[in-house]
Write a protein that holds these residues in place. Structure first.
Motif, mmCIF file in Angstrom:
data_model
loop_
_atom_site.group_PDB
_atom_site.id
_atom_site.type_symbol
_atom_site.label_atom_id
_atom_site.label_comp_id
_atom_site.label_asym_id
_atom_site.label_seq_id
_atom_site.Cartn_x
_atom_site.Cartn_y
_atom_site.Cartn_z
ATOM 1 N N SER A 52 43.976 50.235 33.684
ATOM 2 C CA SER A 52 43.595 50.989 34.880
ATOM 3 C C SER A 52 43.047 50.040 35.942
ATOM 4 C CB SER A 52 42.567 52.081 34.565
ATOM 5 O OG SER A 52 41.313 51.519 34.246
ATOM 6 N N VAL A 53 43.089 50.515 37.185
ATOM 7 C CA VAL A 53 42.650 49.710 38.323
ATOM 8 C C VAL A 53 41.811 50.584 39.243
ATOM 9 C CG1 VAL A 53 43.402 48.344 40.322
ATOM 10 C CG2 VAL A 53 44.782 48.344 38.232
ATOM 11 N N GLU A 54 40.626 50.099 39.606
ATOM 12 C CA GLU A 54 39.766 50.776 40.576
ATOM 13 C C GLU A 54 39.599 49.856 41.776
ATOM 14 O OE1 GLU A 54 38.431 53.870 40.506
ATOM 15 O OE2 GLU A 54 39.539 54.200 38.650
ATOM 16 N N VAL A 55 39.822 50.401 42.972
ATOM 17 C CA VAL A 55 39.713 49.625 44.206
ATOM 18 C C VAL A 55 38.642 50.271 45.067
ATOM 19 C CG1 VAL A 55 40.953 48.793 46.246
ATOM 20 C CG2 VAL A 55 42.167 49.042 44.068
ATOM 21 N N THR A 56 37.672 49.462 45.561
ATOM 22 C CA THR A 56 36.635 50.021 46.427
ATOM 23 C C THR A 56 37.216 50.336 47.795
ATOM 24 O OG1 THR A 56 35.940 47.877 47.311
ATOM 25 C CG2 THR A 56 34.817 48.664 45.317
ATOM 26 N N THR A 57 36.520 51.148 48.540
ATOM 27 C CA THR A 57 36.916 51.438 49.914
ATOM 28 C C THR A 57 36.879 50.133 50.703
ATOM 29 O OG1 THR A 57 35.980 53.648 49.751
ATOM 30 C CG2 THR A 57 36.344 52.782 51.976
ATOM 31 N N PRO A 58 37.941 49.820 51.435
ATOM 32 C CA PRO A 58 37.958 48.568 52.195
ATOM 33 C C PRO A 58 36.813 48.481 53.202
ATOM 34 C CG PRO A 58 40.140 49.536 52.101
ATOM 35 C CD PRO A 58 39.190 50.554 51.557
ATOM 36 N N VAL A 59 36.252 47.286 53.321
ATOM 37 C CA VAL A 59 35.185 47.018 54.274
ATOM 38 C C VAL A 59 35.759 46.120 55.363
ATOM 39 C CG1 VAL A 59 32.940 45.893 54.596
ATOM 40 C CG2 VAL A 59 33.415 47.182 52.482
ATOM 41 N N LEU B 226 40.303 43.078 56.259
ATOM 42 C CA LEU B 226 39.639 44.044 55.386
ATOM 43 C C LEU B 226 39.335 43.366 54.058
ATOM 44 C CD1 LEU B 226 41.964 47.100 56.061
ATOM 45 C CD2 LEU B 226 39.615 46.827 56.860
ATOM 46 N N PHE B 227 38.211 43.717 53.446
ATOM 47 C CA PHE B 227 37.770 43.142 52.180
ATOM 48 C C PHE B 227 37.678 44.262 51.159
ATOM 49 C CE2 PHE B 227 34.213 42.330 49.296
ATOM 50 C CZ PHE B 227 34.555 41.094 48.778
ATOM 51 N N VAL B 228 38.208 44.032 49.947
ATOM 52 C CA VAL B 228 38.096 45.025 48.879
ATOM 53 C C VAL B 228 37.695 44.361 47.577
ATOM 54 C CG1 VAL B 228 39.736 46.693 49.834
ATOM 55 C CG2 VAL B 228 40.552 44.929 48.314
ATOM 56 N N LYS B 229 36.982 45.127 46.761
ATOM 57 C CA LYS B 229 36.646 44.710 45.403
ATOM 58 C C LYS B 229 37.564 45.484 44.464
ATOM 59 C CE LYS B 229 31.806 43.735 46.297
ATOM 60 N NZ LYS B 229 30.411 44.079 45.969
ATOM 61 N N VAL B 230 38.003 44.795 43.425
ATOM 62 C CA VAL B 230 38.926 45.399 42.470
ATOM 63 C C VAL B 230 38.341 45.260 41.069
ATOM 64 C CG1 VAL B 230 41.282 45.344 41.575
ATOM 65 C CG2 VAL B 230 40.850 44.700 43.949
ATOM 66 N N SER B 231 38.335 46.348 40.326
ATOM 67 C CA SER B 231 37.899 46.341 38.932
ATOM 68 C C SER B 231 39.117 46.714 38.086
ATOM 69 C CB SER B 231 36.769 47.346 38.725
ATOM 70 O OG SER B 231 36.347 47.333 37.387
ATOM 71 N N VAL B 232 39.533 45.797 37.235
ATOM 72 C CA VAL B 232 40.752 45.974 36.463
ATOM 73 C C VAL B 232 40.409 46.061 34.977
ATOM 74 C CG1 VAL B 232 43.058 45.057 35.987
ATOM 75 C CG2 VAL B 232 41.949 44.570 38.183
ATOM 76 N N VAL B 233 40.731 47.190 34.361
ATOM 77 C CA VAL B 233 40.519 47.348 32.926
ATOM 78 C C VAL B 233 41.794 46.874 32.237
ATOM 79 C CG1 VAL B 233 39.999 48.943 31.048
ATOM 80 C CG2 VAL B 233 38.955 49.275 33.300
ATOM 81 N N THR B 234 41.641 45.903 31.330
ATOM 82 C CA THR B 234 42.779 45.328 30.624
ATOM 83 C C THR B 234 42.587 45.507 29.121
ATOM 84 O OG1 THR B 234 41.883 43.105 30.227
ATOM 85 C CG2 THR B 234 42.817 43.536 32.423
ATOM 86 N N ALA C 55 44.161 52.958 54.237
ATOM 87 C CA ALA C 55 44.757 54.036 53.449
ATOM 88 C C ALA C 55 45.767 53.517 52.421
ATOM 89 C CB ALA C 55 45.428 55.042 54.370
ATOM 90 N N GLU C 56 46.410 52.395 52.692
ATOM 91 C CA GLU C 56 47.476 51.880 51.831
ATOM 92 C C GLU C 56 47.034 50.809 50.833
ATOM 93 O OE1 GLU C 56 51.060 52.601 51.664
ATOM 94 O OE2 GLU C 56 49.983 54.379 52.333
ATOM 95 N N ILE C 57 45.927 50.150 51.095
ATOM 96 C CA ILE C 57 45.505 49.024 50.241
ATOM 97 C C ILE C 57 45.369 49.428 48.782
ATOM 98 C CG2 ILE C 57 43.534 47.533 49.709
ATOM 99 C CD1 ILE C 57 43.213 47.097 52.707
ATOM 100 N N GLU C 58 44.686 50.529 48.510
ATOM 101 C CA GLU C 58 44.460 50.933 47.124
ATOM 102 C C GLU C 58 45.787 51.145 46.395
ATOM 103 O OE1 GLU C 58 42.207 54.298 44.403
ATOM 104 O OE2 GLU C 58 42.043 54.413 46.583
ATOM 105 N N ARG C 59 46.708 51.856 47.014
ATOM 106 C CA ARG C 59 48.004 52.107 46.380
ATOM 107 C C ARG C 59 48.737 50.796 46.103
ATOM 108 N NH1 ARG C 59 52.957 51.797 47.786
ATOM 109 N NH2 ARG C 59 52.549 51.514 49.991
ATOM 110 N N MET C 60 48.751 49.900 47.086
ATOM 111 C CA MET C 60 49.482 48.642 46.943
ATOM 112 C C MET C 60 48.895 47.746 45.853
ATOM 113 S SD MET C 60 50.292 47.610 50.853
ATOM 114 C CE MET C 60 51.840 48.088 51.609
ATOM 115 N N ILE C 61 47.579 47.686 45.780
ATOM 116 C CA ILE C 61 46.942 46.854 44.755
ATOM 117 C C ILE C 61 47.169 47.447 43.372
ATOM 118 C CG2 ILE C 61 44.706 46.095 43.858
ATOM 119 C CD1 ILE C 61 43.862 45.596 46.778
ATOM 120 N N LYS C 62 47.015 48.759 43.243
ATOM 121 C CA LYS C 62 47.254 49.405 41.944
ATOM 122 C C LYS C 62 48.695 49.191 41.486
ATOM 123 C CE LYS C 62 43.699 52.952 41.852
ATOM 124 N NZ LYS C 62 43.398 54.385 41.755
#
Length: 129
Positions: free
Chosen positions: A91-98, A105-113, A73-80
């Motif tokens: 902007s930052v998009e974080v996938t649901t942790p696996v 836990l493993f997450v993919k991050v897509s960062v628009v710069t 629940a916290e990973i997305e907020r912390m990474i963003k």
């Protein structure tokens, strides 16, 4: 009264050292420099390096000892939060942790710069076993 001069806002270049295997090998700029900056932010815990600003890095280590449900629940907020501190990130998009195992836990991050989209991944340890 003198009129105020027009102030033009400029974006500074992203040129920095290219680091490979812990060694400086050349210079880099643009999207490649952003890829390196994102990787460094995602691998540097906040406050772990005394000379870096208090806004640099992540707080993912705070998830150690927490349940996987809480961490998910916290990973997305912390990474963003960590990546948004860089003003070149739009902007930052974080996938649901696996869940890789009972402690990771493993997450993919897509960062628009400003220089394009950068894809990255990170693993978060919870030691919830």
């Amino acid at each position: 009264m003198n009129p105020q001069p027009d102030i033009e806002e400029i974006t500074l270049p992203t040129q920095t050292y290219r680091v490979q295997n812990g060694r400086i090998i050349s210079f880099t700029d643009g999207k490649d420099a952003m890829r390196q900056a994102i990787e460094k932010i995602l691998t540097t815990a906040r406050f772990s390096v005394p000379w870096l600003s208090s806004g640099y890095g992540h707080d993912l280590d705070d998830l150690i000892g927490k349940s996987q449900e809480y961490a998910s629940a916290e990973i997305e907020r912390m990474i963003k939060e960590a990546l948004s501190a860089d003003d070149r990130v739009t902007s930052v998009e974080v996938t649901t942790p696996v869940e890789l195992d009972k402690t990771t836990l493993f997450v993919k991050v897509s960062v628009v710069t400003l220089y394009g989209t950068v894809e990255s991944t990170t693993e978060v340890t919870t030691n919830d076993a």
